[in-house]
Enzyme design. Structure first.
Site, PDB file in Angstrom:
ATOM      1  N   HIS A 153       0.714  -1.164  -0.005  1.00 59.84           N
ATOM      2  CA  HIS A 153       0.215   0.015   0.069  1.00 59.84           C
ATOM      3  C   HIS A 153       0.911   1.090  -0.083  1.00 59.84           C
ATOM      4  O   HIS A 153       2.069   1.170   0.317  1.00 59.84           O
ATOM      5  CB  HIS A 153      -0.797   0.074   1.263  1.00 59.84           C
ATOM      6  CG  HIS A 153      -2.112  -0.760   1.150  1.00 59.84           C
ATOM      7  ND1 HIS A 153      -2.089  -2.051   1.121  1.00 59.84           N
ATOM      8  CD2 HIS A 153      -3.368  -0.257   0.733  1.00 59.84           C
ATOM      9  CE1 HIS A 153      -3.444  -2.733   1.052  1.00 59.84           C
ATOM     10  NE2 HIS A 153      -4.161  -1.597   0.586  1.00 59.84           N
ATOM     11  N   LYS A 197      -0.786   4.645   4.689  1.00 57.85           N
ATOM     12  CA  LYS A 197      -1.808   3.996   5.411  1.00 57.85           C
ATOM     13  C   LYS A 197      -1.330   3.726   6.822  1.00 57.85           C
ATOM     14  O   LYS A 197      -0.157   3.333   7.049  1.00 57.85           O
ATOM     15  CB  LYS A 197      -1.911   2.580   4.430  1.00 57.85           C
ATOM     16  CG  LYS A 197      -2.990   1.650   5.053  1.00 57.85           C
ATOM     17  CD  LYS A 197      -2.916   0.379   4.212  1.00 57.85           C
ATOM     18  CE  LYS A 197      -3.931  -0.576   4.663  1.00 57.85           C
ATOM     19  NZ  LYS A 197      -5.275   0.183   4.970  1.00 57.85           N
TER      20      LYS A 197
HETATM   21  P1  NAD Z   1      -7.446   9.837   4.236  1.00 59.41           P
HETATM   22  O1  NAD Z   1      -6.573  10.127   5.530  1.00 59.41           O
HETATM   23  O2  NAD Z   1      -6.983  10.606   3.117  1.00 59.41           O
HETATM   24  O3  NAD Z   1      -8.839  10.656   4.721  1.00 59.41           O
HETATM   25  C1  NAD Z   1      -9.516  10.439   5.977  1.00 59.41           C
HETATM   26  C2  NAD Z   1     -10.414  11.745   6.437  1.00 59.41           C
HETATM   27  O4  NAD Z   1     -10.886  11.375   7.499  1.00 59.41           O
HETATM   28  C3  NAD Z   1      -9.555  13.035   6.414  1.00 59.41           C
HETATM   29  O5  NAD Z   1     -10.036  14.137   5.842  1.00 59.41           O
HETATM   30  C4  NAD Z   1      -9.794  13.197   8.303  1.00 59.41           C
HETATM   31  O6  NAD Z   1      -9.983  14.485   8.133  1.00 59.41           O
HETATM   32  C5  NAD Z   1     -11.235  12.816   8.182  1.00 59.41           C
HETATM   33  N1  NAD Z   1     -11.566  12.371   9.508  1.00 59.41           N
HETATM   34  C6  NAD Z   1     -10.802  11.724  10.561  1.00 59.41           C
HETATM   35  N2  NAD Z   1     -11.436  11.944  11.697  1.00 59.41           N
HETATM   36  C7  NAD Z   1     -12.625  12.110  11.554  1.00 59.41           C
HETATM   37  C8  NAD Z   1     -14.001  12.142  12.169  1.00 59.41           C
HETATM   38  N3  NAD Z   1     -14.074  11.878  13.342  1.00 59.41           N
HETATM   39  N4  NAD Z   1     -15.066  12.902  11.539  1.00 59.41           N
HETATM   40  C9  NAD Z   1     -15.113  13.011  10.296  1.00 59.41           C
HETATM   41  N5  NAD Z   1     -13.922  12.771   9.313  1.00 59.41           N
HETATM   42  C10 NAD Z   1     -12.775  12.589  10.010  1.00 59.41           C
HETATM   43  O7  NAD Z   1      -7.387   8.434   4.264  1.00 59.41           O
HETATM   44  P2  NAD Z   1      -7.923   7.493   2.791  1.00 59.41           P
HETATM   45  O8  NAD Z   1      -6.921   7.229   2.090  1.00 59.41           O
HETATM   46  O9  NAD Z   1      -9.125   8.315   2.438  1.00 59.41           O
HETATM   47  O10 NAD Z   1      -8.639   6.507   3.748  1.00 59.41           O
HETATM   48  C11 NAD Z   1      -9.725   6.301   4.694  1.00 59.41           C
HETATM   49  C12 NAD Z   1     -10.062   4.859   5.046  1.00 59.41           C
HETATM   50  O11 NAD Z   1     -10.541   4.249   4.151  1.00 59.41           O
HETATM   51  C13 NAD Z   1      -8.940   4.144   5.537  1.00 59.41           C
HETATM   52  O12 NAD Z   1      -9.036   3.676   6.915  1.00 59.41           O
HETATM   53  C14 NAD Z   1      -8.329   3.544   4.598  1.00 59.41           C
HETATM   54  O13 NAD Z   1      -7.707   2.168   4.904  1.00 59.41           O
HETATM   55  C15 NAD Z   1      -9.633   2.955   4.011  1.00 59.41           C
HETATM   56  N6  NAD Z   1      -9.811   2.644   2.730  1.00 59.41           N
HETATM   57  C16 NAD Z   1     -10.803   1.469   2.244  1.00 59.41           C
HETATM   58  C17 NAD Z   1     -10.946   1.173   1.199  1.00 59.41           C
HETATM   59  C18 NAD Z   1     -12.112   0.074   0.769  1.00 59.41           C
HETATM   60  O14 NAD Z   1     -12.267  -0.295  -0.331  1.00 59.41           O
HETATM   61  N7  NAD Z   1     -12.832  -0.367   1.956  1.00 59.41           N
HETATM   62  C19 NAD Z   1     -10.235   1.550  -0.182  1.00 59.41           C
HETATM   63  C20 NAD Z   1      -9.364   2.447   0.082  1.00 59.41           C
HETATM   64  C21 NAD Z   1      -9.044   3.056   1.470  1.00 59.41           C
END
Ligand code: NAD
Length: 261
Positions: free
Chosen positions: A145, A149
């Protein structure tokens, strides 16, 4: 028209969800929640909030969560109890977190779909790996990844290992044999996942989400690999979940069952 709220709206996945929902004819972004929500410059038609407890009840039919496990753990069950259906992509949630969601769903009548990976190819990788598992004595998983992450190993790798472990135990097989007797560097053999399947995590800039399952048997090997080159790879699965969640009672884990209609 299904009204969609995005939690973690200013994050990498959240921004992609906003674009993907906005490009459809049957879904509309009605709410966005993120401490950094002001960065998005969303119009007046979208209810914005810096945290979920500041969002009005009824601001969306379905909330899509892509945040961090600590944040999601704090607000997902409450969201179900407040009447929102949920699509959860945040990884790193535990069995106890899922049990809490099941309880909140049962008491409120709202539904959730939780998937560690919304890319169709990754779902197929998990299926193919479970299919191959009884035929090979040895198996290891390598997940790769991007360097932002925060959780390791990936939720997809854990789900893949769980599927392999179930298929192996269904075929009367034990844990894969590990010949290592001396570990010179702790961690060199990876983490021991469900069913003792070793999982190795790689973090590098430039990567998105990639996974390899390596099977080995006498004189042969089989490698199954999936690559998400871009976050758009997750969006068709997210949209499918958003459209399905209202008609799927309870908490659905994984996208797999949705693919079969
Ligand atoms: P990122 O860090 O870019 O975004 C996370 C966002 O959440 C940030 O903008 C942050 O400000 C916000 N945040 C934090 N705490 C919060 C709260 N209490 N309320 C509202 N917003 C809040 O991360 P990302 O790359 O977008 O990934 C997010 C999640 O998705 C991770 O857990 C990642 O592993 C997961 N993910 C899942 C898949 C899937 O297919 N299921 C694919 C990619 C990523």
């Amino acid at each position: 028209m299904i009204r969609v709220g995005v939690i973690g709206a200013a994050g990498r996945m959240g921004r992609n969800v906003i674009d993907a929902v906005s490009a459809t004819d049957d879904l509309v972004v009605s709410a966005a929640v993120d401490p950094r929500v002001d960065e998005l410059g969303l119009g007046d038609s979208v209810a914005v909030a810096t945290s979920l407890d500041r969002l009005d009840d009824g601001a969306a039919d379905v909330l899509v969560d892509f945040t961090v496990p600590d944040a999601a753990r704090g607000h997902l069950a409450t969201a179900l109890r407040r009447g929102f259906h949920l699509v959860v992509g945040t990884t790193g949630l535990t069995e106890a977190d899922l049990a809490e969601l099941r309880e909140a769903s049962a008491s409120s009548g709202t539904n959730a779909i939780v998937a560690a990976n919304f890319a169709i190819g990754a779902v197929l990788l998990m299926r193919f790996a479970a299919l191959a598992a009884p035929y090979f004595e040895s198996v290891e998983i390598v997940e790769l990844h991007h360097d932002q992450k925060v959780d390791a190993p990936s939720g997809t790798a854990l789900a893949t290992a769980r599927g392999i472990a179930d298929a192996r135990s269904g075929a009367g097989m034990g844990e894969p044999h590990d010949p290592t007797t001396t570990v010179v560097l702790p961690g060199a053999r990876g983490g021991s996942g469900p069913g003792g399947v070793p999982i190795h995590s790689v973090r590098l800039p430039g990567l998105v989400a990639h996974e390899e399952v390596l099977f080995g048997g006498p004189g042969q090997g089989l490698t199954i690999r999936h690559d998400s080159y871009d976050r758009s790879s997750f969006m068709s699965g997210v949209l499918l979940a958003v459209r399905s969640v209202e008609s799927r009672p309870g908490v659905t884990i994984g996208l797999d069952v949705l693919l079969d209609g």
